[in-house]
Scaffold this active site. Structure first.
Site, mmCIF file in Angstrom:
data_model
loop_
_atom_site.group_PDB
_atom_site.id
_atom_site.type_symbol
_atom_site.label_atom_id
_atom_site.label_comp_id
_atom_site.label_asym_id
_atom_site.label_seq_id
_atom_site.Cartn_x
_atom_site.Cartn_y
_atom_site.Cartn_z
ATOM 1 N N GLY A 260 0.821 -1.210 0.000
ATOM 2 C CA GLY A 260 0.000 0.000 0.000
ATOM 3 C C GLY A 260 0.852 1.255 0.000
ATOM 4 O O GLY A 260 1.989 1.260 -0.498
ATOM 5 N N SER A 261 0.322 2.307 0.601
ATOM 6 C CA SER A 261 0.893 3.648 0.407
ATOM 7 C C SER A 261 2.311 3.836 0.950
ATOM 8 O O SER A 261 2.982 4.796 0.556
ATOM 9 C CB SER A 261 -0.023 4.688 1.034
ATOM 10 O OG SER A 261 -1.244 4.711 0.333
#
Lengths: 580, 123
Positions: free
Chosen positions: A299-300
């Site tokens: 993810g981020s």
């Protein structure tokens, strides 16, 4: 005269018969002796040897696994098995008495002992195992005929279940089965020895009997880089986060970025290290070290890697402008932000601070596939880190080269914000540790020192490669500091220290390849920002109440970092907190 | 003559006893060696148990439980750091029981006899 002759003939006949019988008997004896001594010699010699000669395998003391300060995390102590010579318990009454005496010490079942021994076909069998020294001494003092003590060894964990998956456990034969116990078997296992000796009826060694011996070699002590305080803190905070957010599991790894030393590696769910349950195959999953065996979409937090590549190539700087229309179109696919926002003119700094997927995709487009994946591999993704831990996987990075048929341009766009790419928690933390170490990627270290019976070997930190320039690394750290400023203080506040970090909230892909509506929440942080001494990844799997890494994972980082920095005596940067 | 015969018989008898005495002494010594080895092993085992007991007593969980329950300690709400103008203490060393036995420095170099042998023109 005739009767005298007939008597003489009768005597002669009887004498002849006696002589013949004696001769035949003597011949029979000789033949039997030849059979025993010559023909069947080896058979009877072996039988006699089995009765009078004992052969024992003696294990060398298994080396301890110590934490970085010398506290034992796993160590061995001598234990004793009570061995009974089956023949000596043939008499039921005597056997019952002896078994009762043994059971009084071992708290065992005397009837079962007797039935086990009387039903056995071996020369001797154990009736009680792994007694401690005091219990063994009491058995020895009983002086029971046909009963002897066989020395063995058992593994003890003074810190309980701390670092269960990392340490692993040993089998009944004292050989490491999982974790570091298995990986370091050649170091801590030592070498077995053998003792062959003649014994008396009690099973004890004959004073003047023949004896041959090959001494066992003790294993080396291994000093790990793990710190028991940080490890315990990590496990405690991991348990707390999982409980608070009703998550299914998680991982926390803490690393010293300048050396690559792993200070803590904790995973959940876990198992009882002191008594591992091997009864059910489904429990085997609990034994694996998820920090190195399980891959996930980060993810981020992966935006740090994308941004680092773009900054390092001089394509952008933190203040470069870019326009966020809320959507980036790639190959007919629309990339949107996590909150579906359109933010207008934004800086690269804001791409990280607001965690804009569209911005990360734009950065990747600036890089192009060749340069983007070149940096991804340079940061250590796509191959094992070289930690030396068994079962470590390398993650999965699909590129135009290794998946020319399946890879599409949109894959690079999603990879830029950490989706569609698989990494291990250890890979992720080591990549960010490189940013905290002036761009130098370190080989992860778990063994600090090996202390053998005759020598001592120190492990030295190893720089694997320079991933980005020191300036780029510093820029990224500063950007991480700005990201943290946007997190509310009640969720992340390491008092007295400036820290940096990045949150991640990644969708979990189902087996069918689509996303199933569950998330992995993570936070990766660096402390202190000015002179990093600690890089830590907190990853929580499938929280039920709220998915955001800011809420789920960042508080755990905050509390661990606060305690660990004080523990490592790193002075705070905020002068108000310091008194001279 | 009878006296000589008696003396000779006694000497022969005594000579015959020597192997018996030697054997008895050897048996006794061997028994003592085994007994002492047993004692040594027992003490080593006991030492190991005590070492591990100490390690278990130093376990973080136990220390925290004792601190909270018996000493009524609690985690501080605010942390204040005091810088001390003094050299930092030496890092904690490994407990000596985990270190290899120290080598005798005298044995490190060659002995006088070895040095003498070095002077000889041996191949």
């Amino acid at each position: 005269m005739a009767s005298k002759r007939s008597r003489k003939r009768g005597v002669s006949w009887r004498l002849g018969a006696v002589v013949t019988v004696i001769t035949l008997a003597a011949l029979g004896l000789v033949l039997r002796l030849v059979q025993l001594q010559v023909v069947d010699h080896s058979h009877y010699a072996a039988e006699a040897r089995d009765i009078h000669v004992a052969k024992e395998t003696v294990t060398g003391r298994r080396g301890a696994l110590l934490d970085r300060n010398g506290y034992p995390l796993a160590a061995s102590k001598d234990t004793y098995d009570v061995m009974v010579e089956v023949k000596s318990w043939e008499d039921g009454k005597d056997a019952a008495q002896a078994a009762s005496a043994i059971a009084a010490v071992t708290k065992g079942d005397p009837q079962k002992m007797v039935s086990d021994v009387q039903g056995a076909e071996a020369y001797e069998i154990p009736v009680a195992r792994s007694l401690d020294f005091d219990a063994a001494s009491k058995i020895r003092e009983l002086g029971l005929q046909g009963v002897r003590l066989l020395r063995g060894s058992t593994r003890v964990h003074p810190e309980g279940n701390l670092a269960a998956q990392l340490l692993g456990f040993v089998g009944q034969d004292n050989t490491g089965l999982t974790g570091l116990e298995a990986d370091l078997e050649s170091l801590v296992g030592g070498a077995r020895g053998t003792v062959i000796f003649e014994r008396d009826g009690l099973g004890n060694q004959l004073a003047l009997g023949s004896r041959s011996e090959r001494d066992p070699q003790p294993g080396s002590q291994v000093v790990l880089t793990i710190d028991r305080f940080v490890q315990r803190m990590a496990e405690r905070e991991l348990d707390r986060a999982i409980k608070e957010h009703k998550a299914t599991g998680g991982t926390i790894i803490a690393v010293q970025p300048k050396t690559g030393e792993i200070l803590a590696m904790a995973s959940r769910p876990t198992f009882d290290l002191t008594n591992p349950d091997l009864s059910d195959d489904s429990k085997l999953a609990l034994f694996r070290n998820r920090a190195i065996t399980d891959q996930y979409e980060p993810g981020s937090v992966f935006k740090l890697i994308t941004a680092a590549a773009a900054v390092d190539l001089g394509l952008v700087n933190p203040n470069s402008w870019w326009y966020d229309s809320g959507t980036v179109n790639v190959d007919g696919w629309s990339i949107r932000n996590w909150d579906f926002s359109a933010n207008g003119s934004q800086t690269v700094m804001q791409i990280l601070a607001k965690s804009l997927n569209t911005g990360a995709a734009w950065l990747a487009q600036q890089l192009g596939p060749e340069r983007f994946y070149d940096y991804v591999f340079k940061f250590g993704f796509g191959e094992p880190t070289g930690s030396g831990l068994g079962g470590e996987v390398g993650g999965r990075v699909r590129t135009p080269d290794n998946d020319s048929g399946g890879w599409r341009t949109v894959d690079m766009a999603t990879n830029s914000f950490g989706q569609g790419i698989s990494v291990t928690p250890l890979q992720m933390v080591m990549a960010v540790a490189a940013l905290a170490n002036e761009g130098k990627f370190m080989k992860p270290m778990l063994v600090k020192e090996v202390i053998g019976p005759h020598d001592k070997q120190m492990s030295e930190p190893q720089v694997t490669r320079q991933v980005v320039s020191a300036d780029t690394a510093r820029t990224l750290l500063d950007m991480m500091g700005v990201v943290v400023q946007g997190i509310p203080q009640n969720l992340l506040d390491v008092q007295g220290y400036e820290v940096g970090g990045k949150t991640g909230t990644a969708s979990i892909a189902s087996d069918a390849g689509s996303y199933k509506g569950t998330y992995i929440s993570s936070f990766i942080g660096v402390a202190p920002l000015e002179d990093p001494q600690l890089v830590m990844l907190v990853k929580i799997d499938e929280p039920k109440d709220i998915p955001w890494g800011t809420v789920v994972a960042a508080p755990a980082f905050s509390r661990i970092a606060q305690a660990a920095l004080a523990y490592f005596k790193i002075p705070p940067q905020v002068a108000d907190l310091v008194r001279r | 003559m009878p006296t000589l015969l008696i003396i000779a018989a006694l000497v022969i008898g005594a000579a015959a006893l020597i192997p018996l005495v030697q054997s008895a002494i050897a048996t006794s010594t061997n028994g003592n060696v085994h007994r002492l080895e047993q004692q040594r092993d027992d003490w080593q085992a006991k030492t190991q148990e005590l070492e591990l007991e100490v390690a278990t007593m130093a376990g973080l969980d136990r220390i925290e439980k004792k601190a909270r329950a018996e000493l009524k300690m609690a985690e501080p709400k605010e942390t204040r750091y005091i810088t001390v103008e003094a050299a930092a203490p030496e890092p904690r060393m490994l407990p000596s029981r985990y270190l290899p036995p120290k080598t005798d420095e005298k044995q490190a170099g060659p002995s006088i006899w070895e040095q003498l042998l070095d002077w000889l023109p041996l191949p």
